[in-house]
Scaffold this motif. Structure first.
Motif, PDB file in Angstrom:
ATOM      1  N   LEU A  13       0.228  -1.518   0.362  1.00  0.00           N
ATOM      2  CA  LEU A  13      -0.164   0.346   0.014  1.00  0.00           C
ATOM      3  C   LEU A  13       0.816   1.751   0.297  1.00  0.00           C
ATOM      4  CD1 LEU A  13      -2.631   1.488   0.148  1.00  0.00           C
ATOM      5  CD2 LEU A  13      -2.585   1.094   2.693  1.00  0.00           C
ATOM      6  N   CYS A  14       2.215   1.305   0.684  1.00  0.00           N
ATOM      7  CA  CYS A  14       2.779   1.845   1.217  1.00  0.00           C
ATOM      8  C   CYS A  14       3.393   2.307  -0.831  1.00  0.00           C
ATOM      9  CB  CYS A  14       3.651   2.234   2.277  1.00  0.00           C
ATOM     10  SG  CYS A  14       2.807   2.876   3.634  1.00  0.00           S
ATOM     11  N   SER A  15       3.955   1.801  -0.896  1.00  0.00           N
ATOM     12  CA  SER A  15       4.655   2.052  -1.949  1.00  0.00           C
ATOM     13  C   SER A  15       3.789   2.363  -3.284  1.00  0.00           C
ATOM     14  CB  SER A  15       5.516   1.014  -2.576  1.00  0.00           C
ATOM     15  OG  SER A  15       4.010  -0.588  -2.746  1.00  0.00           O
ATOM     16  N   ILE A  16       2.622   1.979  -3.304  1.00  0.00           N
ATOM     17  CA  ILE A  16       1.511   2.303  -3.988  1.00  0.00           C
ATOM     18  C   ILE A  16       1.142   3.667  -3.727  1.00  0.00           C
ATOM     19  CG2 ILE A  16      -1.029   2.154  -4.567  1.00  0.00           C
ATOM     20  CD1 ILE A  16       1.461  -0.410  -6.076  1.00  0.00           C
ATOM     21  N   VAL A  17       0.991   3.765  -2.843  1.00  0.00           N
ATOM     22  CA  VAL A  17       0.811   5.215  -2.421  1.00  0.00           C
ATOM     23  C   VAL A  17       1.401   6.651  -2.799  1.00  0.00           C
ATOM     24  CG1 VAL A  17       0.358   6.971  -0.113  1.00  0.00           C
ATOM     25  CG2 VAL A  17      -1.303   5.141  -0.683  1.00  0.00           C
ATOM     26  N   LYS A  18       2.799   6.252  -2.843  1.00  0.00           N
ATOM     27  CA  LYS A  18       4.221   6.765  -3.338  1.00  0.00           C
ATOM     28  C   LYS A  18       4.693   6.539  -4.430  1.00  0.00           C
ATOM     29  CE  LYS A  18       8.266   8.693  -2.237  1.00  0.00           C
ATOM     30  NZ  LYS A  18       9.104   9.537  -1.594  1.00  0.00           N
ATOM     31  N   THR A  21       1.280   9.615  -6.009  1.00  0.00           N
ATOM     32  CA  THR A  21       1.317  10.846  -4.761  1.00  0.00           C
ATOM     33  C   THR A  21       2.869  11.437  -5.013  1.00  0.00           C
ATOM     34  OG1 THR A  21       1.718  10.079  -2.872  1.00  0.00           O
ATOM     35  CG2 THR A  21      -0.381  10.646  -3.725  1.00  0.00           C
ATOM     36  N   GLY A  22       3.675  10.108  -4.979  1.00  0.00           N
ATOM     37  CA  GLY A  22       5.236  11.028  -5.144  1.00  0.00           C
ATOM     38  C   GLY A  22       4.818  10.932  -3.288  1.00  0.00           C
ATOM     39  N   ASN A  23       4.519  11.345  -2.535  1.00  0.00           N
ATOM     40  CA  ASN A  23       4.291  10.918  -1.039  1.00  0.00           C
ATOM     41  C   ASN A  23       4.274   9.774  -0.104  1.00  0.00           C
ATOM     42  OD1 ASN A  23       4.828  14.041  -0.917  1.00  0.00           O
ATOM     43  ND2 ASN A  23       2.449  14.297  -1.608  1.00  0.00           N
ATOM     44  N   THR A  24       4.901   9.671   0.484  1.00  0.00           N
ATOM     45  CA  THR A  24       4.828   9.075   1.845  1.00  0.00           C
ATOM     46  C   THR A  24       3.169   8.796   2.380  1.00  0.00           C
ATOM     47  OG1 THR A  24       5.919   9.718   3.818  1.00  0.00           O
ATOM     48  CG2 THR A  24       7.174   9.105   2.275  1.00  0.00           C
ATOM     49  N   CYS A  25       2.911   8.022   2.867  1.00  0.00           N
ATOM     50  CA  CYS A  25       1.721   7.665   3.642  1.00  0.00           C
ATOM     51  C   CYS A  25       1.727   8.322   4.822  1.00  0.00           C
ATOM     52  CB  CYS A  25       1.584   6.237   4.131  1.00  0.00           C
ATOM     53  SG  CYS A  25       0.751   4.738   2.400  1.00  0.00           S
ATOM     54  N   MET A  26       2.547   8.392   6.263  1.00  0.00           N
ATOM     55  CA  MET A  26       2.691   9.091   6.953  1.00  0.00           C
ATOM     56  C   MET A  26       3.155  10.448   6.687  1.00  0.00           C
ATOM     57  SD  MET A  26       3.150   8.486  10.250  1.00  0.00           S
ATOM     58  CE  MET A  26       4.059   9.553  11.235  1.00  0.00           C
ATOM     59  N   ILE A  29      -0.750  11.608   5.920  1.00  0.00           N
ATOM     60  CA  ILE A  29      -1.254  11.676   7.091  1.00  0.00           C
ATOM     61  C   ILE A  29      -1.544  12.151   8.036  1.00  0.00           C
ATOM     62  CG2 ILE A  29      -1.318   9.569   9.649  1.00  0.00           C
ATOM     63  CD1 ILE A  29      -1.390   7.443   7.761  1.00  0.00           C
ATOM     64  N   SER A  30       0.123  12.827   7.933  1.00  0.00           N
ATOM     65  CA  SER A  30       0.790  13.541   9.082  1.00  0.00           C
ATOM     66  C   SER A  30       0.296  15.601   8.287  1.00  0.00           C
ATOM     67  CB  SER A  30       2.197  14.427   8.664  1.00  0.00           C
ATOM     68  OG  SER A  30       2.738  13.300   9.284  1.00  0.00           O
ATOM     69  N   GLY A  31      -0.103  15.806   6.948  1.00  0.00           N
ATOM     70  CA  GLY A  31      -0.642  16.691   6.473  1.00  0.00           C
ATOM     71  C   GLY A  31      -1.976  16.825   6.924  1.00  0.00           C
ATOM     72  N   MET A  32      -2.170  15.821   6.663  1.00  0.00           N
ATOM     73  CA  MET A  32      -4.349  15.911   7.298  1.00  0.00           C
ATOM     74  C   MET A  32      -4.751  15.932   8.548  1.00  0.00           C
ATOM     75  SD  MET A  32      -5.498  13.075   4.856  1.00  0.00           S
ATOM     76  CE  MET A  32      -7.143  13.003   5.028  1.00  0.00           C
ATOM     77  N   VAL A  33      -3.806  15.510   9.641  1.00  0.00           N
ATOM     78  CA  VAL A  33      -3.692  16.017  11.386  1.00  0.00           C
ATOM     79  C   VAL A  33      -3.343  17.325  11.170  1.00  0.00           C
ATOM     80  CG1 VAL A  33      -3.017  15.803  13.192  1.00  0.00           C
ATOM     81  CG2 VAL A  33      -3.576  13.013  11.287  1.00  0.00           C
ATOM     82  N   ILE A  34      -2.302  17.612  10.808  1.00  0.00           N
ATOM     83  CA  ILE A  34      -1.798  19.265  10.746  1.00  0.00           C
ATOM     84  C   ILE A  34      -2.962  20.055  10.280  1.00  0.00           C
ATOM     85  CG2 ILE A  34      -0.197  21.015  10.505  1.00  0.00           C
ATOM     86  CD1 ILE A  34       0.048  19.406  12.712  1.00  0.00           C
ATOM     87  N   MET A  35      -3.437  19.459   8.884  1.00  0.00           N
ATOM     88  CA  MET A  35      -4.511  20.750   8.650  1.00  0.00           C
ATOM     89  C   MET A  35      -6.055  20.433   9.560  1.00  0.00           C
ATOM     90  SD  MET A  35      -4.928  20.590   4.277  1.00  0.00           S
ATOM     91  CE  MET A  35      -5.862  18.975   4.420  1.00  0.00           C
TER      92      MET A  35
END
Length: 82
Positions: A13-18, A21-26, A29-35
């Motif tokens: 899953l993490c490799s597909i997301v990367k 999107t060019g971004n890691t799962c973490m 997720i961190s961006g969404m929590v901070i937003m």
């Protein structure tokens, strides 16, 4: 839990997301929590403790550390920025 429902591994899953999107799962997720934290700090008069609870942090100090790491600021200073 998402991986289990999809029948794939966490690593896959993490490799597909990367790749997608060019971004890691973490980082996503961190961006969404901070937003979410920023919008609560800007829009509501809830205490930082209440915001910490709503985001499922164990305590306010963990929210503070997380916020500083990803938003480069303290939640109290962010709220009072003007």
């Amino acid at each position: 839990m998402v991986c289990k429902k999809l029948g794939i591994t966490h690593a896959y899953l993490c490799s597909i997301v990367k790749k997608s999107t060019g971004n890691t799962c973490m980082s996503i997720i961190s961006g969404m929590v901070i937003m979410n934290a920023k919008s609560q700090l800007e829009l509501y008069q809830s205490s930082v403790t209440a915001i910490s609870d709503s985001l499922n942090f164990a305590d306010i100090s963990l929210l503070g550390k997380y916020f500083k790491r990803y938003a480069w600021n303290d939640p109290f200073r962010y709220r009072n920025k003007g």
